[in-house]
Every structure is written in C-alpha cells, then in structure tokens.
Motif scaffolding. Structure first.
Motif, short mmCIF file in Angstrom:
data_model
loop_
_atom_site.label_atom_id
_atom_site.label_comp_id
_atom_site.label_asym_id
_atom_site.label_seq_id
_atom_site.Cartn_x
_atom_site.Cartn_y
_atom_site.Cartn_z
N GLN A 181 0.83 -1.20 0.00
CA GLN A 181 0.00 0.00 0.00
C GLN A 181 0.87 1.25 0.00
O GLN A 181 0.57 2.22 -0.71
CB GLN A 181 -0.94 0.00 1.20
CG GLN A 181 -2.03 -1.03 1.07
CD GLN A 181 -2.82 -1.23 2.35
OE1 GLN A 181 -2.42 -0.76 3.41
NE2 GLN A 181 -3.93 -1.95 2.26
N ARG A 182 1.96 1.25 0.78
CA ARG A 182 2.87 2.40 0.78
C ARG A 182 3.50 2.60 -0.59
O ARG A 182 3.64 3.72 -1.07
CB ARG A 182 3.96 2.21 1.84
CG ARG A 182 3.52 2.61 3.21
CD ARG A 182 4.70 2.63 4.17
NE ARG A 182 4.30 1.90 5.35
CZ ARG A 182 4.79 0.75 5.77
NH1 ARG A 182 5.76 0.17 5.10
NH2 ARG A 182 4.33 0.17 6.84
N ARG A 183 3.90 1.49 -1.22
CA ARG A 183 4.50 1.59 -2.56
C ARG A 183 3.51 2.18 -3.55
O ARG A 183 3.86 3.04 -4.35
CB ARG A 183 4.94 0.20 -3.03
CG ARG A 183 5.68 0.21 -4.37
CD ARG A 183 5.96 -1.20 -4.85
NE ARG A 183 4.77 -2.01 -5.02
CZ ARG A 183 3.91 -1.89 -6.04
NH1 ARG A 183 4.09 -0.97 -6.96
NH2 ARG A 183 2.86 -2.69 -6.13
N LYS A 184 2.24 1.77 -3.47
CA LYS A 184 1.22 2.29 -4.38
C LYS A 184 0.98 3.78 -4.14
O LYS A 184 0.85 4.55 -5.09
CB LYS A 184 -0.07 1.50 -4.22
CG LYS A 184 -1.15 1.90 -5.19
CD LYS A 184 -2.27 0.91 -5.11
CE LYS A 184 -3.48 1.25 -5.92
NZ LYS A 184 -3.35 1.96 -7.11
N ILE A 185 0.95 4.19 -2.88
CA ILE A 185 0.75 5.61 -2.56
C ILE A 185 1.93 6.43 -3.08
O ILE A 185 1.75 7.50 -3.64
CB ILE A 185 0.56 5.79 -1.04
CG1 ILE A 185 -0.79 5.22 -0.62
CG2 ILE A 185 0.68 7.26 -0.65
CD1 ILE A 185 -0.99 5.15 0.88
N ASP A 186 3.15 5.90 -2.90
CA ASP A 186 4.33 6.61 -3.39
C ASP A 186 4.32 6.73 -4.92
O ASP A 186 4.69 7.77 -5.47
CB ASP A 186 5.61 5.90 -2.94
CG ASP A 186 5.84 6.04 -1.45
OD1 ASP A 186 5.20 6.92 -0.84
OD2 ASP A 186 6.65 5.28 -0.89
N GLU A 187 3.86 5.67 -5.60
CA GLU A 187 3.78 5.73 -7.06
C GLU A 187 2.74 6.76 -7.51
O GLU A 187 2.97 7.50 -8.46
CB GLU A 187 3.40 4.36 -7.63
CG GLU A 187 4.53 3.37 -7.64
CD GLU A 187 4.06 2.01 -8.16
OE1 GLU A 187 2.87 1.87 -8.53
OE2 GLU A 187 4.90 1.08 -8.19
N ASP A 188 1.61 6.80 -6.81
CA ASP A 188 0.55 7.76 -7.17
C ASP A 188 0.99 9.19 -6.89
O ASP A 188 0.57 10.10 -7.60
CB ASP A 188 -0.73 7.45 -6.39
CG ASP A 188 -1.37 6.15 -6.84
OD1 ASP A 188 -1.01 5.65 -7.93
OD2 ASP A 188 -2.20 5.61 -6.08
N ALA A 189 1.82 9.40 -5.87
CA ALA A 189 2.27 10.74 -5.54
C ALA A 189 3.43 11.17 -6.41
O ALA A 189 3.84 12.33 -6.38
CB ALA A 189 2.66 10.81 -4.07
N GLY A 190 4.00 10.25 -7.17
CA GLY A 190 5.10 10.59 -8.09
C GLY A 190 6.44 10.62 -7.42
O GLY A 190 7.37 11.28 -7.90
N ARG A 191 6.60 9.95 -6.32
CA ARG A 191 7.90 9.93 -5.64
C ARG A 191 8.78 8.86 -6.21
O ARG A 191 8.47 7.90 -6.71
CB ARG A 191 7.71 9.67 -4.15
CG ARG A 191 7.01 10.76 -3.46
CD ARG A 191 7.05 10.51 -1.97
NE ARG A 191 5.78 10.90 -1.40
CZ ARG A 191 5.45 10.68 -0.18
NH1 ARG A 191 6.26 10.05 0.62
NH2 ARG A 191 4.30 11.07 0.30
#
Length: 119
Positions: A109-119
């Motif tokens: 879930q953290r990886r998906k959030i980071d991908e969505d935020a563009g980090r």
C-alpha cells in the motif's frame, strides 16, 4: 499422518463463486430452520402444514444467502486486496503467518501511494 500441503493459489473465479454459493446455502438452510421453527412454534404451521411452512423458510433463506455469498466471494476474488504473494513469503508448509501478511500488505500500500504521488 501429516496434513496435506497447503497452497496459496485458489481455484478459478467460477470455483470460488460455487464455493460461496454452497457455503451461503448451508448457512441459509440453518438460519431458515431456526427462524422457521420459531415462527411455527409462535404462530402455528398455518393451512399448508408444518413441513411446507418450514421448507419455505429454509429454501428462501438458502437461496438468498447463497446468492449473496456467491457475489461476495467473486467481489473479494477480484478485489485489489487479493494480492499475489512472492514465493519467499510462504513458510515450508505453504502457510503464511498473519504478521508477515499484514507487513507485506502495508508495504504494498505504501509503494502504491508513493507511485501515485510521483515519488
């Protein structure tokens, strides 16, 4: 005698739908028997008789529970939370411990959030 080895992968979506329908029907039959018996004891069997009244309760409740359980199992199968596990996440007997599974889900879930935020 040791238990058979467990696998992470399940059957097809149709197999899971059938299993949900069977489980829901069994639960529905039981609930229908309980509520139908209570209704017959409270209000009497009615003009159709005991067996017909009780079977109507049981069959209608089994059909309802089976229908909704089959839909629920298909939705859960196709959910974004139905993760495919990497092979190193299972123990030698094929089982996954709860803390390991939770940690892996959080990291995904953290990886998906980071991908969505563009980090």
């Amino acid at each position: 005698m040791p238990p058979p080895p467990q696998t992470v992968a399940g059957g097809s979506t149709f197999d899971k739908m059938k299993m949900g329908a069977i489980m829901g029907s069994c639960v529905g039959l039981t609930i229908g028997f309980i509520f139908g018996s209570f209704s017959v004891l409270r209000a009497g069997p009615g003009p159709r008789g005991l067996v017909a009244t009780l079977s109507q309760y049981m069959l209608s409740s089994a059909a309802t529970f089976g229908f909704f359980m089959s839909i629920g199992s298909v939705i859960r199968t196709e959910s974004q939370y139905a993760y495919a596990l990497p092979p190193n996440m299972t123990s030698p007997n094929g089982m996954i411990s709860q803390p390991v599974m939770m940690a892996w889900k959080r990291s995904e879930q953290r990886r998906k959030i980071d991908e969505d935020a563009g980090r």
